[in-house]
Design an enzyme around this catalytic site. Structure first.
Site, PDB file in Angstrom:
ATOM      1  N   TYR A  61      83.187  36.411 -36.806  1.00 35.69           N
ATOM      2  CA  TYR A  61      83.364  37.132 -35.555  1.00 35.69           C
ATOM      3  C   TYR A  61      84.242  36.292 -34.628  1.00 35.69           C
ATOM      4  O   TYR A  61      83.860  35.205 -34.193  1.00 35.69           O
ATOM      5  CB  TYR A  61      82.027  37.417 -34.874  1.00 35.69           C
ATOM      6  N   SER A 211      75.566  48.481 -36.369  1.00 32.03           N
ATOM      7  CA  SER A 211      76.241  49.658 -35.796  1.00 32.03           C
ATOM      8  C   SER A 211      75.381  50.911 -35.910  1.00 32.03           C
ATOM      9  O   SER A 211      75.819  51.939 -36.443  1.00 32.03           O
ATOM     10  CB  SER A 211      77.600  49.889 -36.461  1.00 32.03           C
ATOM     11  N   PRO A 212      74.147  50.883 -35.388  1.00 41.03           N
ATOM     12  CA  PRO A 212      73.255  52.034 -35.524  1.00 41.03           C
ATOM     13  C   PRO A 212      73.714  53.271 -34.760  1.00 41.03           C
ATOM     14  O   PRO A 212      73.188  54.359 -34.986  1.00 41.03           O
ATOM     15  CB  PRO A 212      71.923  51.508 -34.976  1.00 41.03           C
ATOM     16  N   LEU A 218      77.686  58.151 -31.741  1.00 42.59           N
ATOM     17  CA  LEU A 218      76.422  58.864 -31.572  1.00 42.59           C
ATOM     18  C   LEU A 218      75.822  58.660 -30.183  1.00 42.59           C
ATOM     19  O   LEU A 218      74.675  59.025 -29.936  1.00 42.59           O
ATOM     20  CB  LEU A 218      75.416  58.421 -32.637  1.00 42.59           C
TER      21      LEU A 218
END
Length: 359
Positions: A61, A211-212, A218
């Protein structure tokens, strides 16, 4: 905050994990966000104040900058805080700057420890499968790191089910087998239910979800017929995760928004609450640019969805039972285990995927 046991370990993790994907913003990561130490400190403090005890990062990252920032913010506060990191992805141009070899894993673990300003990593994830390194070499390297006290638990991420099983079989001792896997799983992307969730139930792996909210798709900010929401990752050119059926996506978002309105929450919290009802889920990795985003998503932990609401969500998002699952569903169901039910519980008694056959 709610705390859940991580698989078959004795470790308790918060139902929500803070993701630090946006710390640093170096290179392509700047499309998601770019948070410096002061930004990160404010968000980390907010999460700790609200009971989050697990923070997720990776060596790749922002090419290590995320770990550096997290380490500076958490230094001196690790006593009751858990940290994950990951290795495998390319972090340089050298021939050994990627993969799951013993050489690469030990070097990257030691580098991560320095950047994080700690003497151990609580959960060390293999960030992606490496088909060139013998799995025995990888698992023995993880065993070495555990025996040295540099990591507490090992896990995998983005593996296929057979990759996971092969790795579990190759672990030299119980303490070095994977305790967890971190996967992409949302109400829109339910492919993990075919193999990865049943495997987790069967083998006792605690699941973290990355990344839910499907990179914000969403959240309710993105709606049918409109372009990318202003300031979103998509507006900056971010193209992950892939959406293969946009009509299905918007149908799901419509239901999330409708249910959210009845609870006075946003679609995002409904999507998170749905995930927290799923088998083997230990924690959801959430990120954000602002304190307000985190504070709103904390509400998902206490959001209780009714059976009717869960049925509506499952009906609008359920995937077809591909082979061999439709055959198993029709003929093996009386002898299903809890692991089988991780996939099959949401389907009718008899499954054809369309009109009933003539014979």
């Amino acid at each position: 905050m709610q705390y859940r046991t991580l698989g078959q370990t004795g470790l308790k993790v918060s139902a929500l994990t803070m993701g630090t994907f946006t710390f640093g913003g170096r290179g392509a990561f700047g499309r998601a966000a770019s948070q410096d130490v002061s930004d990160a400190r404010l968000l980390v403090d907010t999460c700790i104040d609200n009971g989050i005890n697990l923070f997720d990062t990776a060596n790749m990252y922002s090419t290590g900058l995320s770990e550096e920032i997290l380490g500076e913010v958490l230094e001196g506060r690790y006593d009751n805080i858990l940290v994950t990191s990951k290795a495998r992805m390319p972090i340089g141009d050298g021939p050994n700057d990627e993969g799951l070899s013993r050489w690469h894993l030990i070097r990257e673990c030691e580098r991560s420890l320095k950047r994080l300003r700690t003497d151990h990593i609580d959960i060390y994830y293999m960030h992606e499968w490496d088909g060139l390194t013998p799995v025995e070499e990888t698992m023995e390297a993880l065993d070495t790191l555990i025996q040295q006290g540099k990591i507490r638990y090992a896990g995998c991420s983005n593996f296929s089910a057979w990759h996971v099983m092969k790795s579990l079989a190759a672990a030299p001792r119980h303490s070095s087998r994977f305790a967890t896997q971190q996967i992409h799983y949302t109400i829109e992307a339910r492919e993990a239910e075919y193999e990865l969730l049943p495997l987790s139930v069967d083998q006792g792996l605690g699941v973290l979800v990355w990344s839910p909210l499907a990179a914000g798709l969403l959240s309710g900010k993105h709606r049918r017929g409109a372009g990318p929401a202003e300031g979103s990752r998509q507006a900056a050119g971010w193209d992950e995760p892939p959406i293969r059926d946009t009509e299905r996506l918007w149908n799901i978002v419509d239901v999330l928004v409708e249910i959210g309105e009845t609870h006075d929450v946003e679609a995002a919290q409904v999507a998170l609450a749905w995930l927290l009802t799923r088998p083997a889920i230990a924690s959801l990795v959430i990120g954000g640019r602002r304190v307000e985003q985190f504070e709103r998503n904390f509400r998902a932990v206490d959001l209780v969805l009714s059976e009717d609401e869960l049925t509506r969500l499952n009906d609008v998002s359920r995937l077809p039972l591909v082979y061999p699952y439709w055959h198993q569903h029709n003929f093996a169901r009386p002898r299903f285990s809890a692991a089988d039910q991780a996939l099959h519980a949401d389907y009718a008694d008899r499954y054809y995927g369309g009109e009933d056959p003539l014979i």
